[in-house]
Design an enzyme around this catalytic site. Structure first.
Site, PDB file in Angstrom:
ATOM      1  N   HIS A   1      -0.636  -7.034  -7.703  1.00 26.91           N
ATOM      2  CA  HIS A   1      -1.846  -6.783  -8.416  1.00 26.91           C
ATOM      3  C   HIS A   1      -3.105  -7.162  -7.349  1.00 26.91           C
ATOM      4  O   HIS A   1      -4.313  -7.342  -8.092  1.00 26.91           O
ATOM      5  CB  HIS A   1      -2.035  -7.771  -9.530  1.00 26.91           C
TER       6      HIS A   1
ATOM      7  N   GLU B   1       1.744   6.309 -16.290  1.00 27.62           N
ATOM      8  CA  GLU B   1       0.653   6.816 -15.392  1.00 27.62           C
ATOM      9  C   GLU B   1       0.953   8.199 -15.057  1.00 27.62           C
ATOM     10  O   GLU B   1      -0.052   8.973 -15.021  1.00 27.62           O
ATOM     11  CB  GLU B   1       0.966   5.913 -14.237  1.00 27.62           C
TER      12      GLU B   1
END
Length: 658
Positions: free
Chosen positions: A464, A397
């Site tokens: 999540h 990322e």
């Protein structure tokens, strides 16, 4: 030290000598000024000049270099007027950052130099992005990026090398192994004999170069760079050298053994090359003294210019306007022809139309290519736009966000998909310290949209399910967008991609397939920073965004006796304060609903703004409503208890009766 190289002419040797001498003489002057208190800080590169000068001379003038704060030779070789460098170091307007940053923390498109940030690592990924830009534009060019041996311990180093190798990017990773990361020696930084050995794990070519030998640096890098131009690929270059002064001057060098310092002083790159120039009869002592005198005169002349420049006058208006790149919104009206779409399909449609309009726009993310992303938003995009523009990324990322910054430097728009907004923590540093600050620092925009699938209500558990917009709303330089319905999701996304500033675009996963609406078929935009008044009322104001808009709507429909104004913020930064104040002044009561936990959330700031600007209009205390201050649980019953949705109805009724 062997400087013999039959491929170099006398003139080239003299040019190299002048190149390596200039930063040395500037440094010697700066150290005097530092002791006199005329500059505030200095990061010395004495003993390392051959690397910066040799690498820069090996690159073409239009090829990017990303130096560190010990690479003065990069700036002198790119022929930056010295008075501008001196102004930069003095924090004056003729520098490159309007006094907003110091030393070498700046970039300049004019000279194709992209300066570092103090966090070191992200610039390696930025070089990846510039290299990717060269490949996409079919340019035969190489990018050189510098770091130190200490920087190779950072995760960004490994991410950047991995991405560059997988994508075969034309980047030279130049590691100055100078013995110490501040005071920490190399044997406490890594446990391998050579940094160059690390290239093997990434399937990369590497070279070890004597960083104190200007001829070896120039000749080898020149040959390698030309090879990379013809056959794009990343190469790791380890330059063996030594830092003979402190990390910065105040640090000193007491931690360095005397015999080690003496060894490297004998290998001084300037003194030894000067002896070679004399012994080879390329120049005599008188000619060398003349060259030194001319450089010293140039330094004094340009110091006088910088010293006579007035100090910057603080102007709040200028400071605020430079946080973002100026962008004039062009309203593109929605077409009357509409199709009913799910929230997720509206986003996909917006991405597709943006890819068609901007023919170099790049989408990057994990599994976004053939797989179509974990939510299938980019399904079919590879077939339509190709793998050059729809790029699967490694799980890196930080490097990918940094690469997006590099693409922006090359004038290319990009969209980065975080697989889940929770994972943005792994790319947090380049977002808040690079993308957010870069325009304010040196007027380079970050033309990047980061898509953030977020939110609870789908049983995804603690890793999540976050709605973490508050991590970014407090960071000047970022724009934060959070739509609630399909039509606006498409229009806001298109506007975000048009905007040349960094945008965090939050997409609530619970809305993806549960919310439908009529969406205009054609390309259109919805202006950022403008709230939407969904319904008018007189009793109270409900201010919210994202999935919470639907929670509020459902409850208000159950209570027609409550005349409420419902405001969908849509954009959290910049915030539509005018719409908020207008509604509160009208109703006198307000409830601010958010899904995020309460402390530090945006509801707190909105509450403070209302208190400061609308206090005399209030008929009741401001009510903030948020989810529990816990991580987000997996179990359905626990998740329902966690969410502020379950508490909204009672809070609304209570406030209305106040």
């Amino acid at each position: 030290m062997n400087f013999d190289n039959h491929s170099l002419s006398k003139e080239q040797h003299i040019d190299l000598f002048k190149g390596i001498l200039k930063p040395r003489l500037i440094e010697e002057k700066m150290l005097v000024l530092l002791r006199q208190g005329k500059i505030s800080k200095w990061f010395s590169g004495i003993g390392q000049e051959a690397i910066a000068v040799g690498v820069t001379k090996a690159l073409k003038a239009d090829e990017y270099i990303l130096p560190m704060h010990r690479n003065l030779g990069v700036f002198t070789e790119r022929k930056i007027p010295l008075h501008r460098l001196f102004s930069q170091w003095q924090g004056k307007m003729d520098g490159f950052t309007k006094g907003r940053d110091r030393s070498f923390h700046f970039g300049t498109q004019e000279y194709k130099i992209i300066g570092m940030i103090s966090h070191l690592g992200p610039q390696l990924g930025v070089a990846d992005g510039i290299g990717l830009g060269h490949k996409l534009k079919k340019e035969k060019a190489v990018t050189a990026v510098f770091t130190g041996e200490g920087g190779t311990s950072e995760g960004d180093f490994h991410e950047a090398l991995n991405v560059a190798s997988v994508w075969q990017l034309p980047v030279l990773f130049c590691v100055e192994n100078n013995g110490y990361g501040l005071s920490t020696p190399t044997n406490e930084q890594f446990n391998c004999e050579h940094i160059a050995d690390k290239a093997l794990g990434y399937g990369m070519e590497s070279h070890i170069i004597d960083g104190n030998n200007i001829v070896e640096v120039f000749a080898q890098v020149n040959e390698i760079a030309e090879s990379v131009r013809q056959k794009p690929r990343p190469i790791l270059l380890e330059f063996k050298t030594f830092r003979r002064r402190g990390h910065e001057e105040a640090s000193g060098t007491k931690y360095v053994p005397d015999e080690l310092m003496e060894h490297w002083e004998k290998l001084d790159p300037v003194d030894n090359y000067e002896l070679f120039i004399l012994d080879s009869n390329f120049l005599n002592r008188e000619e060398i003294n003349l060259i030194k005198s001319e450089i010293k005169s140039e330094i004094d002349e340009h110091l006088k210019i910088a010293n006579e420049e007035l100090e910057i006058e603080a102007d709040e208006t200028i400071e605020l306007q430079d946080v973002y790149k100026l962008h004039e919104f062009k309203n593109q009206t929605p077409s009357s022809e509409k199709t009913e779409l799910r929230f997720i399909d509206a986003i996909s449609d917006g991405l597709k139309q943006s890819m068609e309009k901007h023919d170099d726009l790049v989408i990057m993310g994990q599994d976004v290519a053939e797989y179509g992303g974990v939510f299938k938003i980019t399904a079919g995009f590879v077939e339509k736009f190709g793998k050059e523009r729809v790029r699967n990324t490694p799980i890196c990322e930080s490097a990918i966000v940094s690469a997006a910054m590099g693409l922006s430097i090359k004038g290319i728009k990009s969209i980065v998909e975080m697989q889940f907004s929770d994972f943005v923590s792994s790319g947090f540093n380049p977002i808040v310290n690079y993308l957010a600050k870069v325009h304010y620092r040196w007027a380079q925009n970050a033309d990047v949209v980061i898509r953030m699938p977020c939110g609870a209500g789908v049983g995804a558990g603690p890793f999540h399910s976050q709605t973490n917009e508050a991590w970014f709303t407090k960071t000047p330089g970022l724009k934060v967008v959070y739509p609630s319905n399909p039509q606006e999701a498409k229009g806001l996304l298109l506007a975000s991609i048009e905007d040349p500033n960094p945008v965090l675009f939050f997409e609530h996963k619970a809305l993806y397939r549960s919310i439908r609406g009529e969406v205009s078929d054609d390309y259109f935009t919805v202006e950022l920073g403008k709230a939407n008044l969904i319904s008018e009322g007189n009793d109270l104001s409900v201010i919210t965004y994202g999935a919470s808009v639907h929670w509020a709507s459902e409850v208000l429909q159950k209570h027609p006796e409550i005349s409420a104004e419902l405001i969908d913020l849509r954009t959290l930064s910049p915030l539509d304060e005018e719409a908020i104040f207008k509604s509160v002044k009208k109703t006198g009561k307000v409830i601010i609903l958010q899904e995020d936990s309460i402390f530090g959330g945006i509801a707190s700031d909105i509450s403070a703004l209302i208190s400061e600007n609308c206090f005399e209009y209030l008929d009741a205390p401001i009510k903030r409503l948020a989810s529990l201050p816990t991580p987000i649980p997996f179990s359905k019953n626990l998740e329902e208890q966690y969410l502020s949705k379950s508490k909204f109805e009672n809070a609304l009724i209570t406030l209305n009766k106040y």
